[in-house]
Design a protein around this motif. Structure first.
Motif, PDB file in Angstrom:
ATOM      1  N   ALA A  92      -1.292  23.146  29.326  1.00 59.65           N
ATOM      2  CA  ALA A  92      -0.045  23.853  29.026  1.00 59.65           C
ATOM      3  C   ALA A  92       0.505  23.425  27.671  1.00 59.65           C
ATOM      4  CB  ALA A  92       0.976  23.583  30.127  1.00 59.65           C
ATOM      5  N   TYR A  93       0.469  22.131  27.418  1.00 59.53           N
ATOM      6  CA  TYR A  93       0.974  21.588  26.150  1.00 59.53           C
ATOM      7  C   TYR A  93       0.176  22.128  24.967  1.00 59.53           C
ATOM      8  CZ  TYR A  93       2.003  18.091  22.551  1.00 59.53           C
ATOM      9  OH  TYR A  93       2.359  17.469  21.380  1.00 59.53           O
ATOM     10  N   LEU A  94      -1.151  22.126  25.093  1.00 64.95           N
ATOM     11  CA  LEU A  94      -1.992  22.657  24.019  1.00 64.95           C
ATOM     12  C   LEU A  94      -1.765  24.147  23.812  1.00 64.95           C
ATOM     13  CD1 LEU A  94      -5.545  21.035  24.325  1.00 64.95           C
ATOM     14  CD2 LEU A  94      -3.819  20.656  22.571  1.00 64.95           C
ATOM     15  N   SER A  95      -1.588  24.875  24.909  1.00 59.51           N
ATOM     16  CA  SER A  95      -1.380  26.318  24.816  1.00 59.51           C
ATOM     17  C   SER A  95      -0.093  26.626  24.065  1.00 59.51           C
ATOM     18  CB  SER A  95      -1.339  26.941  26.214  1.00 59.51           C
ATOM     19  OG  SER A  95      -1.415  28.342  26.144  1.00 59.51           O
ATOM     20  N   LEU A  96       0.961  25.860  24.341  1.00 59.73           N
ATOM     21  CA  LEU A  96       2.215  26.027  23.601  1.00 59.73           C
ATOM     22  C   LEU A  96       2.001  25.754  22.124  1.00 59.73           C
ATOM     23  CD1 LEU A  96       5.170  24.473  25.645  1.00 59.73           C
ATOM     24  CD2 LEU A  96       4.975  26.808  24.793  1.00 59.73           C
ATOM     25  N   ASN A  97       1.294  24.657  21.830  1.00 63.98           N
ATOM     26  CA  ASN A  97       1.013  24.314  20.436  1.00 63.98           C
ATOM     27  C   ASN A  97       0.241  25.421  19.735  1.00 63.98           C
ATOM     28  OD1 ASN A  97       1.522  21.405  19.206  1.00 63.98           O
ATOM     29  ND2 ASN A  97       1.328  21.161  21.420  1.00 63.98           N
ATOM     30  N   LEU A  98      -0.793  25.940  20.405  1.00 62.37           N
ATOM     31  CA  LEU A  98      -1.612  26.996  19.808  1.00 62.37           C
ATOM     32  C   LEU A  98      -0.777  28.242  19.538  1.00 62.37           C
ATOM     33  CD1 LEU A  98      -4.388  28.014  18.922  1.00 62.37           C
ATOM     34  CD2 LEU A  98      -4.833  28.683  21.290  1.00 62.37           C
ATOM     35  N   GLY A  99       0.064  28.610  20.491  1.00 65.09           N
ATOM     36  CA  GLY A  99       0.906  29.788  20.312  1.00 65.09           C
ATOM     37  C   GLY A  99       1.863  29.640  19.155  1.00 65.09           C
ATOM     38  N   ILE A 100       2.525  28.480  19.074  1.00 69.05           N
ATOM     39  CA  ILE A 100       3.506  28.249  18.012  1.00 69.05           C
ATOM     40  C   ILE A 100       2.824  28.126  16.657  1.00 69.05           C
ATOM     41  CG2 ILE A 100       5.195  26.584  17.127  1.00 69.05           C
ATOM     42  CD1 ILE A 100       5.956  26.018  20.054  1.00 69.05           C
ATOM     43  N   MET A 101       1.729  27.370  16.591  1.00 61.95           N
ATOM     44  CA  MET A 101       1.028  27.190  15.323  1.00 61.95           C
ATOM     45  C   MET A 101       0.502  28.519  14.784  1.00 61.95           C
ATOM     46  SD  MET A 101       1.266  24.011  14.486  1.00 61.95           S
ATOM     47  CE  MET A 101       0.024  23.820  13.221  1.00 61.95           C
TER      48      MET A 101
END
Length: 413
Positions: free
Chosen positions: A346-355
């Motif tokens: 979940a944390y990585l997915s948020l990062n990927l979306g924002i980046m």
């Protein structure tokens, strides 16, 4: 081996979900998705359905959606190229073979003089054995082309190309990838809520009692409700922490409701003010579902704060992580079990979306920025200018990735 498998699974899920966003909105916008690939490099398996070729490739570190006209070339067929054509009963081309790896049974060998697979949909050339008579064949709108590596995809006429769709639809297609990552993060956090539970600080009910702790020795059991401590009413876990911390090493009179009865226990906290109990973890839907949204929002704000500090404060590569850093974090998450790994996903997915929403041309955010510029100007940038801007953005991203990866490696030593 466990870490490698976890890394691959997490990476594939992230890429698959992200690219599926682009794929789904492109399909709904009338844009031809020529290929949907999981993995990069040499093709392992391919199948075609509804004009899209689905491929599984050797390297499970990435993937892509290949849309007609979206950084797509004219299939790189130049005059003089030798290829094979398959015709239907009406004499219209339905398959074009440019690969040496595939043989079309019953096909016509042709040396190309000119072709147009975007507007006129024709191929002109000379049949094998007859180099004096120039022939022209009509090409079916949904004809396929077998590329050099043997992958068969549908040709890309102008009416189904990405850049010819309305700008608002193109904007939605660009935004859909990051959007799907946000949705994945919310769903993953909800799953964590169901699996591990959501900490409840506003209740006097405790969670687990650690074996051998002061609370365990006094007879307190998991799930008990603490009514009072030394005649002070306890309404929340924070009240419990405050009362225990005030009386480090002192024996407390604890009134607890447990196992259907109210009991008075004597508990002596450690010198650090601990009695060995955890917060109550609520695994109900009423707790897990809101947690998916609140935790996503909380982490997203923290990620944005870090990104802001990179621009307005002191820039440091230590605030970023590349493949090596992500692999190291995956190892730690996998060691923590399924709950930890799902949380990390979940944390990585948020990062990927924002980046991806950062307005750098090669990223989705840069493409969205170009869409907004087009809406304001009421006309798009020329393909040449957009290509130059994208190449500059890609160069900057490659340099940053190399720098971050080197820094990640150095941090391991």
């Amino acid at each position: 081996m466990t870490t490698i498998l976890a890394f691959i699974v997490v990476f594939v899920i992230l890429v698959l979900v992200h690219e599926f966003g682009h794929y789904w909105f492109a399909k709904r916008s009338g844009i031809l998705v020529r290929e949907f690939s999981i993995g990069m490099g040499p093709k392992l398996v391919a199948w075609r359905k509804h004009n899209t070729t689905y491929t599984l490739r050797l390297l499970p570190l990435g993937g892509y959606v290949r849309m007609a006209g979206w950084q797509d070339e004219e299939d790189d067929i130049k005059p003089g190229t030798q290829l094979t054509l398959t015709l239907n009963d009406a004499g219209v081309v339905t398959r074009i073979n440019t690969s040496n790896k595939v043989t079309l049974s019953g096909g016509i060998a042709v040396q190309v003089d000119h072709l147009d697979l975007r507007e006129a949909l024709t191929i002109s050339g000379y049949e094998y054995g007859n180099d004096t008579e120039l022939k022209t064949w009509s090409v079916d709108h949904d004809a396929t082309i077998i590329e050099a590596d043997g992958t068969e995809v549908v040709i890309a006429p102008n009416d189904v190309q990405f850049q010819n769709a309305p700008v608002l639809k193109r904007l939605l297609v660009n935004f859909a990838g990051p959007m799907n990552n946000f949705i994945l993060a919310i769903i993953a956090f909800i799953i964590v809520g169901f699996l591990a539970g959501v900490p409840q600080l506003n209740t006097n009910q405790i969670g687990e009692v650690q074996a051998g702790s002061p609370a365990d020795k006094a007879g307190l059991v998991s799930g008990a409700k603490i009514r009072s401590i030394d005649n002070t009413k306890i309404l929340s876990f924070e009240d419990l922490q405050t009362a225990v911390t005030k009386h480090k090493g002192e024996t407390l009179k604890v009134v607890a409701q447990q196992q259907g009865a109210t009991k008075t226990l004597s508990i002596t906290p450690t010198k650090k003010g601990l009695i060995g109990v955890t917060t109550y973890m609520d695994k109900s839907a009423s707790a897990a579902i809101p947690y998916g949204f609140t935790q996503s929002w909380s982490l997203a704000t923290r990620i944005l704060t870090v990104l802001k500090s990179l621009v307005t404060g002191h820039f440091s590569l230590n605030k970023l992580a590349g493949p090596v850093g992500i692999y190291t974090m995956t190892s730690s998450a996998a060691a923590g079990g399924l709950n930890s790994l799902v949380f990390f996903l979940a944390y990585l997915s948020l990062n990927l979306g924002i980046m991806n929403l950062i307005p750098i041309p090669v990223l989705d955010g840069g493409k969205i920025l170009l869409n907004l510029v087009e809406i304001i100007r009421r006309k798009p940038l020329s393909r040449d200018k957009e290509g130059i801007v994208t190449m500059i953005g890609a160069g900057l991203m490659v340099l940053l990735l190399v720098a971050v990866t080197i820094n990640d490696i150095l941090r391991q030593f």
